[in-house]
Design an enzyme around this catalytic site. Structure first.
Site: not given
Length: 247
Positions: A66, A192, A220
């Site tokens: 991320s 996600d 995610h």
């Protein structure tokens, strides 16, 4: 190994059979996260990348999850000779929507987190954790794992959290992304809610030499919800680089 926003190095505390076991891991905490200090001058993505480069070995394969993926991309652009490869886990060169980049979060979503952060940091982080697992086949168990692992390290600095949201909102590495020449593996989760799997199509255009894979049923945090599939993809990538993850 770089974690995501509001997280810390404990997110890599998973079953080693499903991870990158056998390799020398360098778990770097982003500025103001876990035990990494935060200073006012660390006010942009490139300074965060510099801090991580200072903590990293002279040459390594970088894995970023991320926001950590965004920092890893910046490190590869900043010091290409030091980054032997990139593994980008549910990352994206641009996290918010634009007229020419719709597979992303609405900017209003990040603004809501930003507004809530000042008054309720812990509640804001809890809501963000829930959003990370939303849609995953293993949502409840993944959320439990995240909460358990995060609790083993110090809380993130609120100023670092605020700046991290700024980075997620403002940074756009689509332009320089083709300048990254090292081998790269992009892993996305089909469910996600933060980085839609449709980003994979854009990455294939921007970095046609990169490997791109979608992990079905994952949201995610595929390394927590689908550690077997994630680990298998990572091991295959490393094997292709001539690195034996079991050695």
């Amino acid at each position: 190994m770089l974690h995501g926003w509001g997280m810390n190095a404990a997110v890599w505390n998973q079953d080693p059979r499903h991870g990158w076991n056998g390799l020398n891991q360098h778990r770097i905490e982003l500025p103001g996260h876990g035990e990494s200090p935060f200073h006012a001058h660390l006010d942009d993505l490139w300074r965060w990348a510099d801090v991580c480069l200072e903590a990293a070995p002279p040459r390594a394969i970088w894995l970023g999850w991320s926001l950590g993926g965004l920092v890893a991309m910046a490190a590869a652009l900043r010091a290409p000779k030091r980054v032997a490869g990139l593994i980008l886990l549910t990352a994206t060169p641009r996290f918010v929507q634009a007229t020419d980049w719709m597979p992303a979060m609405p900017e209003a979503t990040l603004e809501q987190f930003h507004a809530a952060l000042t008054g309720d940091p812990s509640g804001t982080l809890a809501r963000f954790l829930a959003l990370q697992v939303q849609g995953s086949e293993e949502a409840r168990e993944t959320l439990r794992l995240l909460r358990r692992e995060l609790a083993t390290r110090p809380d993130a600095d609120p100023a670092a959290l605020s700046l991290g949201l700024d980075l997620l909102r403002d940074e756009d590495l689509r332009g320089p992304l083709p300048d990254i020449r090292c081998p790269a593996l992009w892993l996305f989760g089909s469910q996600d809610a933060l980085v839609p799997a449709r980003v994979a199509e854009r990455i294939e255009l921007l970095m046609p030499q990169a490997q791109v894979q979608i992990i079905q049923g994952a949201a995610h945090a595929p390394h927590l919800s689908h550690p077997g599939e994630t680990g298998e993809a990572v091991r295959a990538f490393l094997t292709g680089l001539g690195v034996d993850p079991e050695s």
